[in-house]
Structures are given as structure tokens and as C-alpha cells.
Design an enzyme around this catalytic site. Structure first.
Site, mmCIF file in Angstrom:
data_model
loop_
_atom_site.group_PDB
_atom_site.id
_atom_site.type_symbol
_atom_site.label_atom_id
_atom_site.label_comp_id
_atom_site.label_asym_id
_atom_site.label_seq_id
_atom_site.Cartn_x
_atom_site.Cartn_y
_atom_site.Cartn_z
ATOM 1 N N SER A 22 48.018 29.443 -39.750
ATOM 2 C CA SER A 22 49.362 29.989 -39.525
ATOM 3 C C SER A 22 49.735 29.961 -38.055
ATOM 4 O O SER A 22 50.863 29.592 -37.700
ATOM 5 C CB SER A 22 49.435 31.416 -40.074
ATOM 6 O OG SER A 22 49.348 31.394 -41.485
ATOM 7 N N GLN A 164 58.197 33.020 -45.165
ATOM 8 C CA GLN A 164 58.311 31.726 -44.484
ATOM 9 C C GLN A 164 59.775 31.321 -44.259
ATOM 10 O O GLN A 164 60.100 30.639 -43.282
ATOM 11 C CB GLN A 164 57.571 30.639 -45.267
ATOM 12 C CG GLN A 164 56.072 30.885 -45.311
ATOM 13 C CD GLN A 164 55.362 30.003 -46.317
ATOM 14 O OE1 GLN A 164 55.974 29.427 -47.229
ATOM 15 N NE2 GLN A 164 54.055 29.920 -46.190
ATOM 16 N N ASP A 304 46.989 35.894 -49.397
ATOM 17 C CA ASP A 304 46.027 34.788 -49.422
ATOM 18 C C ASP A 304 44.583 35.222 -49.618
ATOM 19 O O ASP A 304 43.755 34.410 -50.050
ATOM 20 C CB ASP A 304 46.143 33.968 -48.126
ATOM 21 C CG ASP A 304 47.451 33.213 -48.063
ATOM 22 O OD1 ASP A 304 47.718 32.589 -47.021
ATOM 23 O OD2 ASP A 304 48.221 33.248 -49.047
ATOM 24 N N ARG A 335 47.932 32.047 -58.670
ATOM 25 C CA ARG A 335 46.627 32.532 -58.246
ATOM 26 C C ARG A 335 46.171 33.771 -59.029
ATOM 27 O O ARG A 335 44.982 34.104 -59.007
ATOM 28 C CB ARG A 335 46.597 32.810 -56.738
ATOM 29 C CG ARG A 335 46.591 31.517 -55.917
ATOM 30 C CD ARG A 335 46.633 31.765 -54.425
ATOM 31 N NE ARG A 335 46.394 30.516 -53.691
ATOM 32 C CZ ARG A 335 46.630 30.366 -52.387
ATOM 33 N NH1 ARG A 335 47.104 31.383 -51.670
ATOM 34 N NH2 ARG A 335 46.387 29.197 -51.802
HETATM 35 O O1 LIG Z 1 53.933 32.192 -42.567
HETATM 36 C C1 LIG Z 1 52.778 31.800 -42.877
HETATM 37 O O2 LIG Z 1 52.006 31.238 -42.075
HETATM 38 C C2 LIG Z 1 52.293 32.083 -44.248
HETATM 39 C C3 LIG Z 1 52.920 33.022 -45.012
HETATM 40 C C4 LIG Z 1 52.422 33.473 -46.326
HETATM 41 O O3 LIG Z 1 53.356 33.122 -47.308
HETATM 42 P P1 LIG Z 1 54.390 34.218 -47.922
HETATM 43 O O4 LIG Z 1 55.167 34.777 -46.776
HETATM 44 O O5 LIG Z 1 55.211 33.400 -48.849
HETATM 45 O O6 LIG Z 1 53.551 35.266 -48.587
HETATM 46 C C5 LIG Z 1 51.057 32.899 -46.689
HETATM 47 O O7 LIG Z 1 50.856 32.933 -48.120
HETATM 48 C C6 LIG Z 1 50.905 31.492 -46.211
HETATM 49 O O8 LIG Z 1 49.567 31.057 -46.477
HETATM 50 C C7 LIG Z 1 51.127 31.334 -44.721
HETATM 51 C C1 LIG Z 2 49.831 29.483 -49.489
HETATM 52 C C2 LIG Z 2 49.199 28.961 -48.439
HETATM 53 O O1 LIG Z 2 49.798 28.173 -47.469
HETATM 54 P P1 LIG Z 2 51.270 27.540 -47.562
HETATM 55 O O2 LIG Z 2 52.213 28.626 -48.054
HETATM 56 O O3 LIG Z 2 51.553 27.144 -46.145
HETATM 57 O O4 LIG Z 2 51.219 26.387 -48.509
HETATM 58 C C3 LIG Z 2 47.756 29.210 -48.187
HETATM 59 O O5 LIG Z 2 47.241 28.719 -47.151
HETATM 60 O O6 LIG Z 2 47.125 29.907 -49.023
#
Ligand SMILES: O=C(O)C1=C[C@@H](OP(=O)(O)O)[C@@H](O)[C@H](O)C1
Ligand SMILES: C=C(OP(=O)(O)O)C(=O)O
Length: 426
Positions: A22, A164, A304, A335
Site C-alpha cells: 500500500s 480506495q 486483509d 474471502r
Molecule cells: O488503499 C489501499 O492500499 C488498500 C485498501 C484496502 O481496500 P478497501 O479500502 O477497499 O478495504 C485493502 O483491502 C487493499 O488491500 C489495499
Molecule cells: C485486496 C487487496 O489489494 P487490492 O485491493 O489492491 O487488489 C489485497 O492486497 O488483499
């Protein structure tokens, strides 16, 4: 594709936790938006990180790749139009790049693979409708055209689908020629990821006003400042080894920053609540545990790590609950289904709920033939569960770990893990 057969054994040794995926995404993007040269250290070329590097290059950014660092020159970013952006299977790359790609007038084509086409993008489609931005998409596969330019606006974004979308807007809006506000229309989940975004933006000279995560005021006409950065270790990947320690393995984790803003640091709190002990040793952090107690795990801020934390819950004494986990259903796979079905394949007793799971502990897993669901975090969860199985565990599609952790199987073996690779016909 190849499967892996794991012969149960206790892991023992020291592992350097790989860099945060991230934070690496964020540093690459911020450096690419800065008119200058930045060096990003501690880079691992997972498929997701390679996707973000190529995505910024498609906008004209100059990125030189070295063994474990990048030299990024954002001076020529936005000099290329008609961007072809292959997001691989990276939800972060996709959701971050959609707003960034249309900071300047552009026709951007986004493609991807795996489950990415099934993950929600309606939040962006609503913005495109409001701002007369052209878009064309297909159902179930990622094949999205976006034509136009993002505008300063009063954005209304839900906080409980994906953080995101908010991060993507926070990257792009400072570069527009007017001011914007992002109003969060439902309680923010995965808040720690917004903290990572705000922290990174600040390091690259971008100021955002955060009204208690209910809204964000973004002044336009800001300029990213070039900045050298070292990516800290990934708590999402550390979680596998933290749980391994709690269930009886002997693993020391190095390079973790205990002051990190990463939301997945909550793994430590979950394990402590179960009675595990966390100690700082000379070269890192170690978790030990026995007779783990059941607990309640709130998934809302750290989705995650839930699959691998569920391994600890499945070996704890008593009944545990995983709550607020609905968003686990829209990741690389569902998941909740994957965790429930695969831990039960190993002899666990997991019951599925619409937004979580109930998990009753067993003494040990039995072993069995498992599916990774082509999801890196499910494959790695099963590898940790295998250390407490009475019989071998077979996991299909071992390559899927390359999405986030290409060296996982090498590290697993370096800790004493016993794996045999099984070629399966195409
Ligand atoms: O901003 C990020 O780096 C991430 C946000 C998370 O998603 P969500 O915000 O949809 O939970 C996470 O699941 C993903 O692996 C990475
Ligand atoms: C959901 C994940 O990443 P992304 O959302 O970037 O695909 C992850 O790394 O578990």
C-alpha cells in the site's frame, strides 16, 4: 499452474518482512506526480506494484527500475494521452489511477484480470455521470474506457465500499485548477489506508484538510514536491508470521515499524486479546502463544488480515466472532466463502454469516486438499494453517502469491517450511 504440497512442520527463524504494497503504491504515485526526481527505496516487484509503475509510465512518467529501488522523474507526467493501463488484478492500481488518468483531458483504457472486473466501480461511474465524463465498461471483466477531464466539485463518496475511491480522488484533486470537497456519506471503513494516503501526500508537499474523516477539503493548484522515501515493512504480510508465532511457530520478524499508521497493525491487538505474547527481541518482533482464547474481531478497518487471523481463531479455545467483514466479499475473491470453506476443509468449524463468521476452535487441523481461490492471501493463510495440521496440505495455484509477495514460498522454506511443487496439467 502448479500446486504446492506442504508437509506440516514448525517454522523457525528470522524473516525480513517485505515492503508495504500500500505504501509503495502511494510513494510511486506521489513521486510520479512531482515535477522532479525522487528515489524510492525498498521496492519489491510484485505484480500489483509493477502494474502501478507501468500505469504511471503510460501517462509519461520516467521510472528507472533497479534491484530494490526506483528513480522517478515526474517532469514528463501527463505528456502522453490515450493511456492503455493494465491494472493486472490490482484494485489499488485501478481505483487510484482512474482519477489520476483524467487530471488532464485524456482517453484512458483500463484492463485487468481475475476478479478485478467484478469489483465495484459505481462510485466512479456516478462521478462520471455528474461531470459528463464519457465512460464505457463491460460487466464482469475489466475493460473500461474513460474519456474526459476530472473537475473541481463537491464529491459525495460512500465510506463503506472501498477507501480506495477516496485515495484516488485525494491524489488527483490537488492538481485541478479549482478547489474540491470530498464528503464521506457513510461511516469510513479501512480508515488506516486514508491515513497512509494523507501521510504520503504530506511528505510530497500536498495539504488536505481532514474534517474528522467526514469530509476532506482539497485546495486546487497544488504542486507535488519531489521526495526520497523508503517503504516500510508491510503489516498485511507480517500478519502471516505474527499469527504463525501465536499458533506455535518460532518466527522473528524484522524491519517492522511499531509506530506505523498501517491499519493491519491491528493484528497485534487481536493476538494479544487472544492471550498471545508480543516481545521485542534483539533483531525484531516475536509473537508466542499457547491455549489461545476466543475473541471478537472487528474487520471494518483491516479486512486483509482477516483470513490469516481466522487461522488463530480456528485454533483457539471457544467460539469467536468476526464482525463487520462484508467487504471481504469484494476482494480478489469472496474471502468469507474462501476462509470458511478452506478452514473447514482442514477440519476447522467455521460458520458463515452475511457480514462475518463464527469460528469454534479445534486442537489442530487435519490437513487436506485446498483451493487458494487464486487469491494470494488465501494461499498464504493456508500455508500458515498447514503448520498446525496433522497431515499434508495441498494448495492449488501457488503462483497467486506473486500479486503481493513474490518471494513468499522462498521465505516460507527459509523458515523450515517443507514444500513439494506439483505440476498440474493446464
Ligand atoms: O488503499 C489501499 O492500499 C488498500 C485498501 C484496502 O481496500 P478497501 O479500502 O477497499 O478495504 C485493502 O483491502 C487493499 O488491500 C489495499
Ligand atoms: C485486496 C487487496 O489489494 P487490492 O485491493 O489492491 O487488489 C489485497 O492486497 O488483499
Amino acid at each position: 499452474m502448479t500446486a504446492v504440497k506442504i508437509t506440516p512442520t514448525k517454522l523457525s527463524g528470522v524473516v525480513q518482512v517485505p515492503p508495504s504494497k500500500s505504501l509503495a503504491h502511494r510513494a510511486i504515485i506521489c513521486a510520479s506526480l512531482a515535477k522532479g526526481i525522487s528515489r524510492i527505496d525498498n521496492i519489491e516487484y510484485s505484480k500489483d506494484i509493477q502494474a502501478t509503475i507501468k500505469a504511471m509510465q503510460s501517462l509519461g512518467t520516467k521510472i528507472e527500475k533497479y534491484d530494490d529501488y526506483l528513480i522517478i522523474d515526474g517532469t514528463t507526467t501527463y505528456t502522453k494521452q490515450n493511456s492503455e493501463i493494465d491494472c493486472e488484478e490490482s484494485g489499488s492500481t485501478l481505483r487510484f489511477m482512474v482519477p489520476i488518468a483524467i487530471v488532464e483531458e485524456n482517453k484512458a483504457h483500463f484492463v485487468g484480470r481475475g476478479n478485478l472486473g467484478k469489483r465495484p466501480l459505481n462510485t466512479f461511474y456516478e462521478i462520471f455521470e455528474r461531470q459528463n465524463i464519457g465512460y464505457l465498461y463491460k460487466e464482469d471483466i475489466l475493460d473500461l474506457y474513460v474519456i474526459g477531464k476530472l473537475k473541481p466539485d463537491h464529491y459525495k463518496v460512500p465510506g463503506n465500499i472501498s477507501s480506495q475511491f477516496i485515495t484516488g480522488l485525494l491524489f488527483a484533486l490537488p492538481l485541478l485548477d479549482g478547489d474540491s470537497i470530498i464528503e464521506i456519506t457513510s461511516p469510513l471503513e479501512s480508515k488506516g489506508y486514508i491515513d497512509l494516503t494523507l501521510q504520503m501526500l504530506n511528505q510530497y508537499g500536498i495539504k488536505i484538510v481532514n474534517n474528522d474523516y467526514k469530509s476532506f477539503i482539497v485546495m486546487g493548484k497544488q504542486e507535488y514536491q519531489a521526495h526520497d522515501y523508503r517503504v516500510e515493512a508491510d503489516f498485511s504480510q507480517a500478519a502471516f508470521y505474527l499469527v504463525a508465532g501465536a499458533i506455535g511457530n518460532d518466527v522473528v520478524l524484522t524491519d517492522l515499524n511499531l509506530d506505523s499508521l498501517q491499519g493491519d497493525k491491528a493484528t497485534l491487538e487481536f493476538l494479544e486479546a487472544m492471550g498471545a505474547k508480543i516481545s521485542v527481541v534483539s533483531d525484531g518482533i516475536k509473537v508466542t502463544g499457547e491455549n489461545l482464547a476466543a475473541t471478537i474481531v472487528d474487520a471494518s478497518q483491516c479486512p486483509d488480515v482477516i483470513p490469516v487471523v481466522s487461522v488463530a481463531l480456528a485454533l483457539a479455545q471457544g467460539k469467536s466472532d468476526v464482525i463487520n467483514a462484508k467487504r471481504l466479499r469484494i476482494k480478489e475473491c469472496d474471502r468469507i466463502i474462501a476462509t470458511r470453506s478452506q478452514l473447514n476443509e482442514l477440519g476447522g468449524t467455521v460458520t458463515e454469516l452475511p457480514d462475518g463468521m463464527t469460528i469454534r476452535g479445534v486442537n489442530e487441523f487435519t490437513g487436506g486438499n485446498c483451493s487458494s481461490f487464486a487469491d494470494h492471501r488465501i494461499a498464504m493463510m493456508l500455508a500458515i494453517a498447514a503448520t498446525r495440521s496433522s497431515q499434508p496440505v495441498v494448495i492449488d495455484n501457488m503462483e497467486c502469491v506473486e500479486k503481493s509477495y513474490p518471494n513468499f514460498w522462498e521465505d516460507y522454506q527459509s523458515l523450515g517450511g517443507i514444500i513439494d511443487v506439483i505440476d498440474v496439467e493446464k
